[in-house]
Write an enzyme that holds these catalytic residues in place. Structure first.
Site, PDB file in Angstrom:
ATOM      1  N   ASN A  89       0.795  -1.233   0.000  1.00 21.31           N
ATOM      2  CA  ASN A  89       0.000   0.000   0.000  1.00 21.31           C
ATOM      3  C   ASN A  89       0.828   1.284   0.000  1.00 21.31           C
ATOM      4  O   ASN A  89       0.353   2.332  -0.446  1.00 21.31           O
ATOM      5  CB  ASN A  89      -0.926  -0.054   1.235  1.00 21.31           C
ATOM      6  N   TYR A 166       4.033   9.913 -10.782  1.00 21.54           N
ATOM      7  CA  TYR A 166       3.074   9.126  -9.993  1.00 21.54           C
ATOM      8  C   TYR A 166       2.193   8.279 -10.900  1.00 21.54           C
ATOM      9  O   TYR A 166       2.023   7.078 -10.676  1.00 21.54           O
ATOM     10  CB  TYR A 166       2.237  10.084  -9.149  1.00 21.54           C
ATOM     11  N   ILE A 199      -9.658   9.629  -2.135  1.00 21.96           N
ATOM     12  CA  ILE A 199      -9.945   9.150  -0.774  1.00 21.96           C
ATOM     13  C   ILE A 199      -9.376  10.151   0.234  1.00 21.96           C
ATOM     14  O   ILE A 199      -8.235  10.607   0.088  1.00 21.96           O
ATOM     15  CB  ILE A 199      -9.309   7.755  -0.540  1.00 21.96           C
ATOM     16  N   THR A 201      -7.431  11.141   2.894  1.00 19.86           N
ATOM     17  CA  THR A 201      -6.319  10.678   3.735  1.00 19.86           C
ATOM     18  C   THR A 201      -5.293  11.815   3.835  1.00 19.86           C
ATOM     19  O   THR A 201      -5.362  12.780   3.061  1.00 19.86           O
ATOM     20  CB  THR A 201      -5.585   9.460   3.118  1.00 19.86           C
TER      21      THR A 201
HETATM   22  P1  NAD Z   1      -0.977   8.323   3.243  1.00 23.78           P
HETATM   23  O1  NAD Z   1       0.031   9.347   2.872  1.00 23.78           O
HETATM   24  O2  NAD Z   1      -2.077   8.675   4.179  1.00 23.78           O
HETATM   25  O3  NAD Z   1      -0.234   7.038   3.822  1.00 23.78           O
HETATM   26  C1  NAD Z   1       0.894   6.523   3.179  1.00 23.78           C
HETATM   27  C2  NAD Z   1       1.787   5.878   4.218  1.00 23.78           C
HETATM   28  O4  NAD Z   1       2.905   5.331   3.524  1.00 23.78           O
HETATM   29  C3  NAD Z   1       2.340   6.874   5.238  1.00 23.78           C
HETATM   30  O5  NAD Z   1       2.180   6.374   6.537  1.00 23.78           O
HETATM   31  C4  NAD Z   1       3.820   6.985   4.854  1.00 23.78           C
HETATM   32  O6  NAD Z   1       4.659   7.224   5.961  1.00 23.78           O
HETATM   33  C5  NAD Z   1       4.064   5.630   4.251  1.00 23.78           C
HETATM   34  N1  NAD Z   1       5.214   5.653   3.367  1.00 23.78           N
HETATM   35  C6  NAD Z   1       5.604   6.629   2.497  1.00 23.78           C
HETATM   36  N2  NAD Z   1       6.751   6.306   1.901  1.00 23.78           N
HETATM   37  C7  NAD Z   1       7.100   5.092   2.397  1.00 23.78           C
HETATM   38  C8  NAD Z   1       8.202   4.240   2.186  1.00 23.78           C
HETATM   39  N3  NAD Z   1       9.200   4.587   1.355  1.00 23.78           N
HETATM   40  N4  NAD Z   1       8.244   3.062   2.850  1.00 23.78           N
HETATM   41  C9  NAD Z   1       7.273   2.708   3.720  1.00 23.78           C
HETATM   42  N5  NAD Z   1       6.208   3.498   3.971  1.00 23.78           N
HETATM   43  C10 NAD Z   1       6.130   4.670   3.314  1.00 23.78           C
HETATM   44  O7  NAD Z   1      -1.536   7.770   1.850  1.00 23.78           O
HETATM   45  P2  NAD Z   1      -2.921   7.070   1.420  1.00 23.78           P
HETATM   46  O8  NAD Z   1      -3.767   8.098   0.773  1.00 23.78           O
HETATM   47  O9  NAD Z   1      -3.460   6.230   2.517  1.00 23.78           O
HETATM   48  O10 NAD Z   1      -2.365   6.177   0.231  1.00 23.78           O
HETATM   49  C11 NAD Z   1      -2.319   4.768   0.300  1.00 23.78           C
HETATM   50  C12 NAD Z   1      -2.172   4.247  -1.106  1.00 23.78           C
HETATM   51  O11 NAD Z   1      -3.298   4.620  -1.911  1.00 23.78           O
HETATM   52  C13 NAD Z   1      -0.956   4.784  -1.863  1.00 23.78           C
HETATM   53  O12 NAD Z   1      -0.440   3.745  -2.662  1.00 23.78           O
HETATM   54  C14 NAD Z   1      -1.538   5.887  -2.715  1.00 23.78           C
HETATM   55  O13 NAD Z   1      -0.749   6.157  -3.849  1.00 23.78           O
HETATM   56  C15 NAD Z   1      -2.862   5.262  -3.090  1.00 23.78           C
HETATM   57  N6  NAD Z   1      -3.870   6.196  -3.552  1.00 23.78           N
HETATM   58  C16 NAD Z   1      -4.317   7.208  -2.760  1.00 23.78           C
HETATM   59  C17 NAD Z   1      -5.368   8.027  -3.195  1.00 23.78           C
HETATM   60  C18 NAD Z   1      -5.975   9.113  -2.347  1.00 23.78           C
HETATM   61  O14 NAD Z   1      -6.849   9.847  -2.847  1.00 23.78           O
HETATM   62  N7  NAD Z   1      -5.621   9.248  -1.099  1.00 23.78           N
HETATM   63  C19 NAD Z   1      -5.905   7.811  -4.468  1.00 23.78           C
HETATM   64  C20 NAD Z   1      -5.411   6.785  -5.250  1.00 23.78           C
HETATM   65  C21 NAD Z   1      -4.396   5.970  -4.779  1.00 23.78           C
END
Ligand code: NAD
Length: 259
Positions: A89, A166, A199, A201
């Protein structure tokens, strides 16, 4: 959808969707390895699981560093007895007109620097590969398992502000999912890709109110999703309920890609 007797490793478990999934997986019976580059955030999630009576382990790991990922998998096997599920994730969304700005997610579309490109690909795409590389032998030792990779609607539809690095990295995650699924299907290892839409977050917390409202209006359900709504799909793909699903992408986006 239950995960009793299973051990799940979740990367990026210290925040957003990773944390929501960690809490849900533990509630459904899994022992959860909460891995995050921020040790304190991983500890917080693990502590929340323990407080609710679940089993967890916090691991500080940068998914772009092979030794960290290898060690997280080894700890799952050594301390929790094995590994059945990998939820890949963790990702970064680096964004900034002045170059590489860790955590910066707002502002106009930047000129893509080589540094942003490299770090984004290292964490988002290479990190996903490394998770699979080290988890697959562990899943094999259990006689099979499930991997859930995470892409984004940005891999399929552009124009909502994601950086080129990205979207390219997330497109790579979709293709990596397919090839690994085909390669490992006969070993009982299922590999799927979860595709979240917008989402709520911390990743997108720097969006202005105006940008949030604009995004909502392009989503048929008319709102942003919640991390818990993504966690339900992650649970489905991680559990035996999805036993005939592999090599696919599962979009959870309030209808965004259907427009
Ligand atoms: P978030 O930023 O809330 O959480 C991401 C977590 O990953 C953080 O705790 C961060 O410390 C950790 N992280 C970052 N770099 C890291 C590394 N090198 N090694 C280990 N951990 C690391 O993000 P989120 O919104 O919960 O995103 C989760 C996933 O969903 C991601 O893959 C993101 O790309 C994807 N995503 C998010 C959205 C959105 O709208 N939030 C949309 C599409 C996809």
């Amino acid at each position: 959808m239950r995960l009793e007797g299973k051990v799940a490793l979740i990367t990026g478990a210290g925040s957003g969707m990773g944390r929501a999934a960690a809490l849900l997986f533990a509630e459904r019976g899994a022992a959860v390895v909460c891995a995050d580059v921020r040790a304190d955030a991983a500890e917080e999630t693990a502590a929340a699981i323990a407080a609710a009576g679940g089993r967890s382990l916090a691991v500080a790991a940068d998914v772009s560093v092979a030794a960290d990922v290898e060690s997280a998998v080894a700890r799952a096997e050594r301390e929790l007895g094995g590994l059945d599920v990998l939820y890949n994730n963790a990702a970064l969304w680096l964004y900034g007109p002045d170059g590489y700005v860790e955590g910066e997610t707002d502002g106009p579309s930047p000129l893509l620097t080589e540094e942003i490109w490299q770090r984004t690909v290292d964490v988002t795409l290479k990190g996903t590969y490394l998770g699979c590389r080290y988890a697959i032998p562990a899943l094999r030792r259990r006689g099979g398992g499930a991997i859930v990779n995470v892409a984004s609607v940005g891999a399929f539809r552009v124009g909502h502000g994601s950086s080129d690095a990205y979207t390219a990295a997330k497109g790579g995650v979709v293709s990596l999912t397919r090839s690994l699924a085909v390669e490992h299907a006969r070993e009982g290892i299922r590999v799927n890709c979860l595709v979240p839409g917008a989402i709520e977050t911390p990743l997108v917390s720097r969006y202005s109110e105006e940008a949030r409202a604009a995004a909502s209006s392009s989503i048929p359900l008319g709102r942003w999703g919640r991390p818990e709504e993504i966690a339900q799909m992650a649970l489905f793909l991680s559990s035996d309920v999805s036993s005939y699903c592999t090599g696919q992408t599962y979009v959870v986006d309030g209808g965004y890609l259907a427009v």
